[in-house]
Design an enzyme around this catalytic site. Sequence first.
Site, short mmCIF file in Angstrom:
data_model
loop_
_atom_site.label_atom_id
_atom_site.label_comp_id
_atom_site.label_asym_id
_atom_site.label_seq_id
_atom_site.Cartn_x
_atom_site.Cartn_y
_atom_site.Cartn_z
N ARG A 107 -10.50 0.89 0.53
CA ARG A 107 -9.20 0.23 0.74
C ARG A 107 -8.67 -0.17 -0.62
O ARG A 107 -9.36 -0.84 -1.39
CB ARG A 107 -9.32 -1.01 1.63
CG ARG A 107 -8.06 -1.89 1.49
CD ARG A 107 -7.99 -3.05 2.44
NE ARG A 107 -7.74 -2.59 3.79
CZ ARG A 107 -7.25 -3.37 4.74
NH1 ARG A 107 -6.94 -4.62 4.49
NH2 ARG A 107 -7.06 -2.90 5.96
N HIS A 134 -2.39 4.22 6.47
CA HIS A 134 -3.45 3.41 7.09
C HIS A 134 -3.94 4.14 8.34
O HIS A 134 -3.73 3.70 9.47
CB HIS A 134 -2.88 2.03 7.45
CG HIS A 134 -3.93 0.99 7.77
ND1 HIS A 134 -5.28 1.20 7.60
CD2 HIS A 134 -3.81 -0.27 8.27
CE1 HIS A 134 -5.94 0.12 7.96
NE2 HIS A 134 -5.08 -0.78 8.37
N GLN A 137 -6.10 2.69 11.40
CA GLN A 137 -5.34 1.77 12.27
C GLN A 137 -4.65 2.55 13.40
O GLN A 137 -4.56 2.09 14.53
CB GLN A 137 -4.29 1.02 11.44
CG GLN A 137 -3.39 0.10 12.23
CD GLN A 137 -4.10 -1.14 12.77
OE1 GLN A 137 -4.81 -1.80 12.05
NE2 GLN A 137 -3.92 -1.45 14.06
N ASP A 229 5.18 -4.87 11.81
CA ASP A 229 4.19 -5.13 10.75
C ASP A 229 4.82 -6.13 9.79
O ASP A 229 6.03 -6.38 9.84
CB ASP A 229 3.85 -3.80 10.04
CG ASP A 229 2.78 -3.93 8.97
OD1 ASP A 229 2.05 -4.95 8.96
OD2 ASP A 229 2.66 -3.02 8.13
N CYS A 270 -0.37 -4.45 13.88
CA CYS A 270 -1.67 -4.12 13.28
C CYS A 270 -2.42 -5.38 12.84
O CYS A 270 -3.64 -5.36 12.71
CB CYS A 270 -1.49 -3.16 12.12
SG CYS A 270 -0.31 -3.74 10.89
N ARG A 298 -10.10 -1.38 16.61
CA ARG A 298 -10.38 -0.92 15.25
C ARG A 298 -11.87 -0.56 15.13
O ARG A 298 -12.23 0.43 14.52
CB ARG A 298 -10.06 -2.02 14.21
CG ARG A 298 -8.61 -2.43 14.10
CD ARG A 298 -7.69 -1.32 13.67
NE ARG A 298 -8.16 -0.61 12.49
CZ ARG A 298 -8.14 -1.09 11.23
NH1 ARG A 298 -7.64 -2.28 10.97
NH2 ARG A 298 -8.59 -0.36 10.22
N1 NVA Z 1 1.50 -3.02 5.77
C1 NVA Z 1 0.40 -3.94 5.74
C2 NVA Z 1 -0.65 -3.52 6.71
C3 NVA Z 1 -1.83 -4.48 6.82
C4 NVA Z 1 -2.85 -4.02 7.77
C5 NVA Z 1 -0.14 -4.06 4.32
O1 NVA Z 1 -0.33 -3.03 3.66
O2 NVA Z 1 -0.38 -5.18 3.88
N1 CP Z 2 -5.01 -4.25 10.47
C1 CP Z 2 -5.79 -4.36 9.38
O1 CP Z 2 -6.03 -3.41 8.63
O2 CP Z 2 -6.29 -5.60 9.21
P1 CP Z 2 -7.12 -6.10 7.93
O3 CP Z 2 -6.16 -6.12 6.77
O4 CP Z 2 -7.62 -7.46 8.31
O5 CP Z 2 -8.24 -5.12 7.67
#
Ligand code: NVA
Ligand code: CP
Length: 311
Positions: A107, A134, A137, A229, A270, A298
């Site tokens: 990540r 992502h 997800q 989101d 998400c 998830r």
């Molecule tokens: N768009 C958000 C998704 C988090 C799961 C981010 O990248 O922070």
């Molecule tokens: N939805 C998601 O990816 O959550 P986290 O950022 O907590 O992993």
Amino acid sequence: MFGLKGKSFLTLHDFSAEQINYLLNLAADLKAKKRMGIKGKSLEGKNVALIFEKPSTRTRCAFTVACVDEGAHPEYLGKDDIQLGYKESVEDTARVLGRMFDAIEFRGFSQQVVTDLAKYSGVPVYNGLTDEYHPTQILADLLTMREHLGTLKGKKFVFMGDGRNNMSNSLLIGCSKMGIDIVIVAPKLLWPDPNHVAVCESYAKESGSNILVTEDINAVEGANVIYTDVWCSMGEEDKAKERVALLSPYQVNRKLIDKVNNPNMIFMHCLPAVKGNEVTADVFEASYSVVFDEAENRMHTIKAVMVATLS
Ligand code: NVA
Ligand code: CP
């Protein structure tokens, strides 16, 4: 199975509808087994590196619990634990980890890093979120939709908000591949890249679905799913003020749900959510909100990805 063994999970572009369906069925099966208290040994003896440049609750815990449930060892490597990309190149780190681990989750910011980890490590690499995509997800989202709506094909899915973020990009791929009509409702400044939409249109043509990108919030009418989101993704915190100004008309609130006018609709997110921004607390807590099923899924879907690619 279905060409998944040894395969990396970098974006949904690389997966067919058949492969996605296979992963959803496997996740449903693993979920049912877990409910019955049956643990598997599909990943026994495997070691999985979990690299996190950005924070996470769901993704980190999903990979960790999924590994342990199936007998694998997860090793968390936070951004201060390794020197990825600054004191050691991505290429060298990948080759080292590939000698010790059976798979790597990443990540972080750059999609190129996850692509390079896969290129140089020689083991399956899983994208646990980048600025661009992502994909794990989306598997959880599709499984949750299937559980609540019965089928996916022909359903109307509306994403409200930042139409060019990693979630919108990935939902466009997932929905268009699975025959779900997807509407992105966003201000023009935050529309998805037209090149990305064009690629997804080719998937939609094949699956028989439609894509619409619009500024008009009335497009939510008749939706089966309303999805949103955060307005500022991780790394964009400095944009908070301008995003609130741009996206306030796109908040998911009771008035918007009334416009949907479908008693069987579900609300999805998400997570994590900023209540009062992209969604109001009453919608988040409503009976049609399935956000915690989505969060649980998830784990089952990530487990399915690891079982299918490693065992
Ligand atoms: N768009 C958000 C998704 C988090 C799961 C981010 O990248 O922070
Ligand atoms: N939805 C998601 O990816 O959550 P986290 O950022 O907590 O992993």
